[in-house]
Design a protein around this motif. Structure first.
Motif, mmCIF file in Angstrom:
data_model
loop_
_atom_site.group_PDB
_atom_site.id
_atom_site.type_symbol
_atom_site.label_atom_id
_atom_site.label_comp_id
_atom_site.label_asym_id
_atom_site.label_seq_id
_atom_site.Cartn_x
_atom_site.Cartn_y
_atom_site.Cartn_z
ATOM 1 N N ILE A 45 -43.978 -1.033 12.883
ATOM 2 C CA ILE A 45 -43.645 -2.361 12.357
ATOM 3 C C ILE A 45 -42.127 -2.529 12.329
ATOM 4 O O ILE A 45 -41.398 -1.659 11.861
ATOM 5 C CB ILE A 45 -44.222 -2.561 10.942
ATOM 6 C CG1 ILE A 45 -45.749 -2.454 10.987
ATOM 7 C CG2 ILE A 45 -43.779 -3.905 10.350
ATOM 8 C CD1 ILE A 45 -46.413 -2.427 9.632
ATOM 9 N N VAL A 46 -41.684 -3.682 12.829
ATOM 10 C CA VAL A 46 -40.261 -4.028 12.806
ATOM 11 C C VAL A 46 -40.114 -5.370 12.095
ATOM 12 O O VAL A 46 -40.774 -6.340 12.451
ATOM 13 C CB VAL A 46 -39.664 -4.144 14.228
ATOM 14 C CG1 VAL A 46 -38.179 -4.487 14.164
ATOM 15 C CG2 VAL A 46 -39.889 -2.867 15.027
ATOM 16 N N GLU A 47 -39.268 -5.387 11.078
ATOM 17 C CA GLU A 47 -38.930 -6.628 10.378
ATOM 18 C C GLU A 47 -37.488 -6.984 10.730
ATOM 19 O O GLU A 47 -36.605 -6.132 10.607
ATOM 20 C CB GLU A 47 -39.057 -6.451 8.863
ATOM 21 C CG GLU A 47 -40.464 -6.251 8.366
ATOM 22 C CD GLU A 47 -41.285 -7.538 8.334
ATOM 23 O OE1 GLU A 47 -40.721 -8.636 8.562
ATOM 24 O OE2 GLU A 47 -42.489 -7.432 8.073
ATOM 25 N N VAL A 48 -37.269 -8.210 11.168
ATOM 26 C CA VAL A 48 -35.926 -8.680 11.489
ATOM 27 C C VAL A 48 -35.498 -9.660 10.409
ATOM 28 O O VAL A 48 -36.211 -10.613 10.095
ATOM 29 C CB VAL A 48 -35.858 -9.350 12.879
ATOM 30 C CG1 VAL A 48 -34.431 -9.808 13.193
ATOM 31 C CG2 VAL A 48 -36.358 -8.394 13.967
ATOM 32 N N ALA A 49 -34.316 -9.404 9.836
ATOM 33 C CA ALA A 49 -33.779 -10.228 8.746
ATOM 34 C C ALA A 49 -33.522 -11.658 9.199
ATOM 35 O O ALA A 49 -33.429 -11.948 10.399
ATOM 36 C CB ALA A 49 -32.473 -9.611 8.238
ATOM 37 N N GLY A 50 -33.369 -12.530 8.225
ATOM 38 C CA GLY A 50 -32.970 -13.903 8.516
ATOM 39 C C GLY A 50 -31.735 -13.891 9.407
ATOM 40 O O GLY A 50 -30.744 -13.240 9.087
ATOM 41 N N THR A 51 -31.829 -14.584 10.524
ATOM 42 C CA THR A 51 -30.797 -14.546 11.557
ATOM 43 C C THR A 51 -30.276 -15.952 11.798
ATOM 44 O O THR A 51 -31.059 -16.893 11.923
ATOM 45 C CB THR A 51 -31.390 -13.946 12.851
ATOM 46 O OG1 THR A 51 -31.945 -12.661 12.551
ATOM 47 C CG2 THR A 51 -30.346 -13.804 13.934
ATOM 48 N N GLU B 233 -36.503 -15.489 10.718
ATOM 49 C CA GLU B 233 -36.929 -14.108 10.517
ATOM 50 C C GLU B 233 -38.061 -13.824 11.498
ATOM 51 O O GLU B 233 -38.763 -14.749 11.930
ATOM 52 C CB GLU B 233 -37.511 -13.901 9.117
ATOM 53 C CG GLU B 233 -36.583 -14.171 7.976
ATOM 54 C CD GLU B 233 -37.309 -14.025 6.639
ATOM 55 O OE1 GLU B 233 -38.562 -14.169 6.581
ATOM 56 O OE2 GLU B 233 -36.626 -13.766 5.659
ATOM 57 N N ALA B 234 -38.270 -12.552 11.810
ATOM 58 C CA ALA B 234 -39.379 -12.189 12.699
ATOM 59 C C ALA B 234 -39.997 -10.870 12.245
ATOM 60 O O ALA B 234 -39.311 -9.990 11.713
ATOM 61 C CB ALA B 234 -38.883 -12.059 14.136
ATOM 62 N N THR B 235 -41.289 -10.754 12.487
ATOM 63 C CA THR B 235 -42.023 -9.530 12.279
ATOM 64 C C THR B 235 -42.659 -9.137 13.604
ATOM 65 O O THR B 235 -43.280 -9.974 14.271
ATOM 66 C CB THR B 235 -43.145 -9.718 11.231
ATOM 67 O OG1 THR B 235 -42.558 -10.133 9.998
ATOM 68 C CG2 THR B 235 -43.935 -8.437 11.020
ATOM 69 N N ALA B 236 -42.492 -7.863 13.965
ATOM 70 C CA ALA B 236 -43.100 -7.364 15.205
ATOM 71 C C ALA B 236 -43.942 -6.136 14.885
ATOM 72 O O ALA B 236 -43.602 -5.354 14.013
ATOM 73 C CB ALA B 236 -42.017 -6.990 16.216
ATOM 74 N N ILE B 237 -45.047 -6.023 15.589
ATOM 75 C CA ILE B 237 -45.894 -4.833 15.507
ATOM 76 C C ILE B 237 -46.028 -4.295 16.919
ATOM 77 O O ILE B 237 -46.520 -4.987 17.827
ATOM 78 C CB ILE B 237 -47.278 -5.155 14.906
ATOM 79 C CG1 ILE B 237 -47.112 -5.719 13.488
ATOM 80 C CG2 ILE B 237 -48.154 -3.908 14.908
ATOM 81 C CD1 ILE B 237 -48.406 -6.174 12.850
ATOM 82 N N ILE B 238 -45.563 -3.067 17.085
ATOM 83 C CA ILE B 238 -45.591 -2.441 18.395
ATOM 84 C C ILE B 238 -46.990 -1.846 18.574
ATOM 85 O O ILE B 238 -47.393 -0.940 17.842
ATOM 86 C CB ILE B 238 -44.501 -1.363 18.518
ATOM 87 C CG1 ILE B 238 -43.133 -1.992 18.240
ATOM 88 C CG2 ILE B 238 -44.555 -0.692 19.883
ATOM 89 C CD1 ILE B 238 -42.030 -0.979 17.987
ATOM 90 N N ALA B 239 -47.727 -2.387 19.529
ATOM 91 C CA ALA B 239 -49.100 -1.949 19.746
ATOM 92 C C ALA B 239 -49.127 -0.582 20.415
ATOM 93 O O ALA B 239 -48.264 -0.268 21.244
ATOM 94 C CB ALA B 239 -49.844 -2.963 20.609
#
Length: 132
Positions: free
Chosen positions: A29-35, A123-129
């Protein structure tokens, strides 16, 4: 077994001043801060929602790459905008990047961002499958 935490910095003064990371990866899981559309302390594309959104999504893409992810791993975006009536311009820039990925997305109007020239923060949330 606990997953290793990786903090990703972009080098802005605000990160140390406020105490945050551009992105954090824990496991897959990757969370990217408010950009925002900033470079150093410079505001880019003042009051221009489409151009700011384009630039922000490029910054998010770089943060994801630094964390070992990509835009295709994004499952959620959150867009904070200072004028909801600019939704079409912001949405157009978002669609250009995510038209085939189609993460869930939220766009809400906020009263202000950190600088009056900024009109979008994302902001973004990514899940690396697993590739298994």
């Amino acid at each position: 077994m606990a997953s290793k935490r990786i903090n990703i910095a972009s080098g802005t003064a605000w990160e140390d001043l406020v105490g945050y990371s551009r992105a954090v990866r824990v496991g897959n899981i990757v969370e990217v801060a408010g950009t925002t559309a900033t470079e150093g302390s410079e505001i880019l594309f003042p009051h221009q929602p489409y151009e700011q959104t384009q630039y922000i999504l490029l910054k998010i893409e770089q943060a994801l790459k630094d964390a070992g992810a990509s835009l295709k791993d994004v499952v959620r975006t959150r867009m904070y905008v200072t004028n909801i009536f600019q939704w079409e311009e912001i949405g157009r820039a978002h669609q250009e990047v995510f038209k085939d990925i189609k993460p869930v997305a939220t766009m809400v109007e906020v009263s202000d961002l950190i600088d009056e020239q900024l009109v979008v923060e994302i902001e973004a949330t990514a899940i690396i499958a697993d590739e298994a």
